[in-house]
Scaffold this motif. Sequence first.
Motif, PDB file in Angstrom:
ATOM      1  N   ASN A 282     -10.448  19.272 -30.565  1.00 53.54           N
ATOM      2  CA  ASN A 282      -9.748  17.865 -29.979  1.00 53.54           C
ATOM      3  C   ASN A 282      -8.529  18.251 -29.479  1.00 53.54           C
ATOM      4  OD1 ASN A 282      -8.771  15.434 -29.947  1.00 53.54           O
ATOM      5  ND2 ASN A 282      -8.629  14.887 -32.285  1.00 53.54           N
TER       6      ASN A 282
ATOM      7  N   GLU B 225      -7.022  10.509 -33.427  1.00 53.00           N
ATOM      8  CA  GLU B 225      -8.318  10.688 -34.117  1.00 53.00           C
ATOM      9  C   GLU B 225      -9.386  10.437 -32.728  1.00 53.00           C
ATOM     10  OE1 GLU B 225      -9.093   8.337 -37.334  1.00 53.00           O
ATOM     11  OE2 GLU B 225      -7.823   9.419 -38.692  1.00 53.00           O
ATOM     12  N   GLN B 226     -10.248  11.182 -33.018  1.00 52.49           N
ATOM     13  CA  GLN B 226     -11.341  11.114 -31.952  1.00 52.49           C
ATOM     14  C   GLN B 226     -12.897  11.100 -32.627  1.00 52.49           C
ATOM     15  OE1 GLN B 226     -11.040  10.487 -28.778  1.00 52.49           O
ATOM     16  NE2 GLN B 226      -8.707  11.215 -28.636  1.00 52.49           N
ATOM     17  N   GLN B 227     -13.805  10.299 -32.162  1.00 49.49           N
ATOM     18  CA  GLN B 227     -15.207  10.303 -32.609  1.00 49.49           C
ATOM     19  C   GLN B 227     -15.984  11.390 -31.882  1.00 49.49           C
ATOM     20  OE1 GLN B 227     -16.059   8.171 -35.184  1.00 49.49           O
ATOM     21  NE2 GLN B 227     -13.889   7.689 -35.045  1.00 49.49           N
TER      22      GLN B 227
ATOM     23  N   ASN C  57     -21.920  14.232 -37.473  1.00 49.95           N
ATOM     24  CA  ASN C  57     -21.065  13.088 -36.780  1.00 49.95           C
ATOM     25  C   ASN C  57     -19.739  12.963 -37.530  1.00 49.95           C
ATOM     26  OD1 ASN C  57     -23.086  13.404 -34.777  1.00 49.95           O
ATOM     27  ND2 ASN C  57     -23.917  11.410 -35.836  1.00 49.95           N
ATOM     28  N   LYS C  58     -18.499  12.943 -37.129  1.00 53.51           N
ATOM     29  CA  LYS C  58     -17.279  12.600 -37.812  1.00 53.51           C
ATOM     30  C   LYS C  58     -16.252  12.204 -36.843  1.00 53.51           C
ATOM     31  CE  LYS C  58     -14.753  15.682 -39.316  1.00 53.51           C
ATOM     32  NZ  LYS C  58     -14.216  16.666 -39.986  1.00 53.51           N
ATOM     33  N   THR C  59     -15.278  11.917 -37.802  1.00 51.58           N
ATOM     34  CA  THR C  59     -13.972  11.347 -36.844  1.00 51.58           C
ATOM     35  C   THR C  59     -13.073  12.477 -37.026  1.00 51.58           C
ATOM     36  OG1 THR C  59     -14.093   9.162 -37.615  1.00 51.58           O
ATOM     37  CG2 THR C  59     -11.852   9.754 -36.945  1.00 51.58           C
TER      38      THR C  59
ATOM     39  N   ARG D  86      -9.640  14.801 -36.452  1.00 53.86           N
ATOM     40  CA  ARG D  86      -8.068  14.553 -36.806  1.00 53.86           C
ATOM     41  C   ARG D  86      -7.492  15.009 -35.660  1.00 53.86           C
ATOM     42  NH1 ARG D  86      -9.265  16.354 -42.942  1.00 53.86           N
ATOM     43  NH2 ARG D  86     -10.563  17.401 -41.727  1.00 53.86           N
TER      44      ARG D  86
END
Length: 314
Positions: free
Chosen positions: A266, A271-273, A300-302, A304
């Motif tokens: 990231n 926060e990014q999906q 799959n996650k969010t 930070r």
Amino acid sequence: MSRYPEIITVGETSGVTIEEAKKYAGNDTNEMSMVFQFEHVTMEYTNGDKFTQHPVKLSEWKAIMSKWQTELNGVAWNSLYLTNHDQPRSVSRWGDDGKYRKESQKMLYTMLLTMQGTPYVYQGEEIGMTNVKYPSIKDYQDIQIVNAWKERVEEGGQDPEAFLRAVEKLGRDNARTPMQWDTSDQAGFTTGTPWLKVNDNYKEINVKEALDDPNSIFYYMKKLITLRHETVVAVYGDFTEYEPENESLYLYNRSYEGQNLMVILNFTDREQQFKMPEEIDVKESTLYVSNYENNDTLENKTLRPYEAIAYLWK
């Protein structure tokens, strides 16, 4: 590769193309072991001018990084670097040298040490040293900066504050400030007067602080280096990028003899999906490394801010 395997030769080849790099550092050319290419560190320059800068999209920068991964694969060896004595600090350039300094520096080196090629860590990067913000042009010593000031500000009438802002971003003296060892005078670098002023943040960013903090950038880099020595896919694996147009995430997989390493980065302070590519089997995966606390499941996650995760899977 060189006919003398005990010797490593590295070419500083500004402006080198992929095809030229294959000739200089090709597996069968018996020339140099590898080259330093400059494409990824000159993208902000306008018409080759580092003090006239323009914004660069993450997708544009990723395209350069990925190109050197895929087009040299199996043909020539790559070198991996984010900064050196002529480039600004990586965390100030591509990360966040304020609130997320540690997280973003760890993220950047997760990338560097999970790519194909020989990684280089320039002094001070292992503790997250940042660019400097000197109040006056008189504080700078780099002849490139001094000459440009004379030509553009004194003789050309350019706004001095605008020029200083450009120097703060890409000036070479950013990487040449004294090493920050501790909180004593001159950051413990000398009892005399150094050639450049010590960065004002030396009391917060120094080697002693890094060694005292078990979650420091220093220990994280040591872990990355150890893992790289232990994991063949991180060194020799083929490179496949996902979502190249994504302006927030850098996603790629390394594969080698049935082993895979999925890397998720990231590049933002938000926060990014993240959605796992369909062809990747998440059932048999183990956490390789992360700059945050994470579990062993590839899913799959969010993500930070400035989160970096890499998973081994089959």
